[in-house]
Design a protein around this motif. Sequence first.
Motif, PDB file in Angstrom:
ATOM      1  N   GLU A  71      -8.348  -9.110   9.027  1.00 52.05           N
ATOM      2  CA  GLU A  71      -8.859  -8.963   7.674  1.00 52.05           C
ATOM      3  C   GLU A  71      -9.650 -10.289   7.256  1.00 52.05           C
ATOM      4  O   GLU A  71      -9.370 -11.423   7.824  1.00 52.05           O
ATOM      5  CB  GLU A  71      -7.543  -8.944   6.776  1.00 52.05           C
ATOM      6  CG  GLU A  71      -6.976  -7.667   6.596  1.00 52.05           C
ATOM      7  CD  GLU A  71      -7.901  -6.586   6.256  1.00 52.05           C
ATOM      8  OE1 GLU A  71      -8.102  -5.535   6.960  1.00 52.05           O
ATOM      9  OE2 GLU A  71      -8.190  -6.601   5.132  1.00 52.05           O
ATOM     10  N   ALA A 121     -14.838  -6.872   5.730  1.00 50.97           N
ATOM     11  CA  ALA A 121     -13.584  -6.380   5.677  1.00 50.97           C
ATOM     12  C   ALA A 121     -12.789  -7.169   4.789  1.00 50.97           C
ATOM     13  O   ALA A 121     -12.712  -8.550   5.253  1.00 50.97           O
ATOM     14  CB  ALA A 121     -12.697  -6.088   7.000  1.00 50.97           C
ATOM     15  N   GLY A 122     -12.098  -6.846   3.944  1.00 52.58           N
ATOM     16  CA  GLY A 122     -11.086  -8.040   3.154  1.00 52.58           C
ATOM     17  C   GLY A 122     -11.648  -8.986   2.089  1.00 52.58           C
ATOM     18  O   GLY A 122     -10.996  -9.695   1.654  1.00 52.58           O
ATOM     19  N   THR A 173     -13.376  -0.737  11.483  1.00 55.21           N
ATOM     20  CA  THR A 173     -13.370  -1.285   9.738  1.00 55.21           C
ATOM     21  C   THR A 173     -13.196   0.182   8.872  1.00 55.21           C
ATOM     22  O   THR A 173     -12.584   0.081   8.077  1.00 55.21           O
ATOM     23  CB  THR A 173     -14.518  -2.423   9.482  1.00 55.21           C
ATOM     24  OG1 THR A 173     -14.270  -3.449  10.245  1.00 55.21           O
ATOM     25  CG2 THR A 173     -14.331  -2.669   8.154  1.00 55.21           C
ATOM     26  N   GLN A 186      -9.814   1.238   8.998  1.00 54.78           N
ATOM     27  CA  GLN A 186      -8.949   0.580   8.238  1.00 54.78           C
ATOM     28  C   GLN A 186      -9.335   0.860   6.667  1.00 54.78           C
ATOM     29  O   GLN A 186      -8.307   1.245   5.961  1.00 54.78           O
ATOM     30  CB  GLN A 186      -9.420  -1.072   8.289  1.00 54.78           C
ATOM     31  CG  GLN A 186      -8.858  -1.645   9.669  1.00 54.78           C
ATOM     32  CD  GLN A 186      -9.179  -2.902   9.757  1.00 54.78           C
ATOM     33  OE1 GLN A 186      -9.903  -3.589   8.683  1.00 54.78           O
ATOM     34  NE2 GLN A 186      -9.140  -3.492  10.785  1.00 54.78           N
ATOM     35  N   LEU A 187     -10.601   0.974   6.352  1.00 48.43           N
ATOM     36  CA  LEU A 187     -10.554   1.437   4.973  1.00 48.43           C
ATOM     37  C   LEU A 187     -10.450   2.860   4.548  1.00 48.43           C
ATOM     38  O   LEU A 187      -9.740   3.288   3.419  1.00 48.43           O
ATOM     39  CB  LEU A 187     -12.382   1.515   4.725  1.00 48.43           C
ATOM     40  CG  LEU A 187     -12.933   0.034   4.760  1.00 48.43           C
ATOM     41  CD1 LEU A 187     -14.311  -0.007   4.823  1.00 48.43           C
ATOM     42  CD2 LEU A 187     -12.507  -0.779   3.414  1.00 48.43           C
ATOM     43  N   ARG A 209      -7.499   4.194   5.621  1.00 47.84           N
ATOM     44  CA  ARG A 209      -6.130   4.146   5.744  1.00 47.84           C
ATOM     45  C   ARG A 209      -6.050   3.538   4.284  1.00 47.84           C
ATOM     46  O   ARG A 209      -5.186   3.947   3.806  1.00 47.84           O
ATOM     47  CB  ARG A 209      -5.695   3.344   6.825  1.00 47.84           C
ATOM     48  CG  ARG A 209      -5.506   4.117   8.292  1.00 47.84           C
ATOM     49  CD  ARG A 209      -4.478   3.297   9.169  1.00 47.84           C
ATOM     50  NE  ARG A 209      -4.950   1.908   9.305  1.00 47.84           N
ATOM     51  CZ  ARG A 209      -5.737   1.869  10.468  1.00 47.84           C
ATOM     52  NH1 ARG A 209      -6.123   2.935  11.145  1.00 47.84           N
ATOM     53  NH2 ARG A 209      -6.181   0.594  10.713  1.00 47.84           N
ATOM     54  N   ARG A 210      -6.621   2.409   4.151  1.00 50.61           N
ATOM     55  CA  ARG A 210      -6.456   1.933   2.815  1.00 50.61           C
ATOM     56  C   ARG A 210      -6.824   2.605   1.680  1.00 50.61           C
ATOM     57  O   ARG A 210      -6.085   2.564   0.570  1.00 50.61           O
ATOM     58  CB  ARG A 210      -7.076   0.460   2.785  1.00 50.61           C
ATOM     59  CG  ARG A 210      -6.927  -0.303   1.570  1.00 50.61           C
ATOM     60  CD  ARG A 210      -7.623  -1.525   1.609  1.00 50.61           C
ATOM     61  NE  ARG A 210      -7.767  -2.298   2.838  1.00 50.61           N
ATOM     62  CZ  ARG A 210      -8.669  -3.154   3.147  1.00 50.61           C
ATOM     63  NH1 ARG A 210      -9.826  -3.343   2.622  1.00 50.61           N
ATOM     64  NH2 ARG A 210      -8.611  -3.531   4.528  1.00 50.61           N
ATOM     65  N   HIS A 211      -7.907   3.521   1.529  1.00 48.80           N
ATOM     66  CA  HIS A 211      -8.196   4.251   0.398  1.00 48.80           C
ATOM     67  C   HIS A 211      -7.970   5.880   0.817  1.00 48.80           C
ATOM     68  O   HIS A 211      -8.893   6.702   0.165  1.00 48.80           O
ATOM     69  CB  HIS A 211      -9.625   4.071   0.083  1.00 48.80           C
ATOM     70  CG  HIS A 211     -10.113   2.565  -0.144  1.00 48.80           C
ATOM     71  ND1 HIS A 211      -9.585   1.994  -1.191  1.00 48.80           N
ATOM     72  CD2 HIS A 211     -10.493   1.357   0.599  1.00 48.80           C
ATOM     73  CE1 HIS A 211      -9.970   0.470  -1.271  1.00 48.80           C
ATOM     74  NE2 HIS A 211     -10.403   0.346  -0.263  1.00 48.80           N
TER      75      HIS A 211
END
Length: 193
Positions: free
Chosen positions: A3, A185-186, A16, A19-20, A22-24
Amino acid sequence: MSEGRPAQGTAGTLGTALQLLRRHAPAAFLAAATAAAVNAVPDVLRHVLVWDDPRLWTALAVDVVGFLTGLVAQLWVTGAVAGLLDGGRLTPSGALRRGVALAVRAVRRAPGTVLAGVVTGGAVSALLTLPASVAALGFDRVLGPLDSPDVGAFAVATVSDFVASTATLPYLAFVLVLVATGWRAGQPGTSRA
């Protein structure tokens, strides 16, 4: 990729994007399901209008219309999820215009990365929809004219398309936004959407 570091190259951008996603996930899949549901109307109508037409050119025309309506859905989802990267929310208002601008910018900045996103997302979509569609309709009807299929089989194929679209539209949307904006990212605040 840790991150807080920028996505490195194509592989980093695709990672990435996952990742996004999963996060959103709730918001991203809500946008995708909305677009897929709206797209289902012309998607079904384009088939019903040529339901028993055996001509190959008609099937090709139906496929072109399907590609175009799917593209509109993809661009709308892209514009709708763009604000999520900086801790914002879904922004459906003006999403299509925003999605077009982001997609054009992404293709200009890194066409290879965009192509990789299309290929990987398309592969997942095919894995989700083709087995069910082929089992329900038969291989020849999936590729060519429908030739008056059973309504139940057509419904199975339609639902599988909806599921595949809902699952994959947000992934490519995040790829496009990442490439277009150079988002890190992050690092909220680094997006230039």
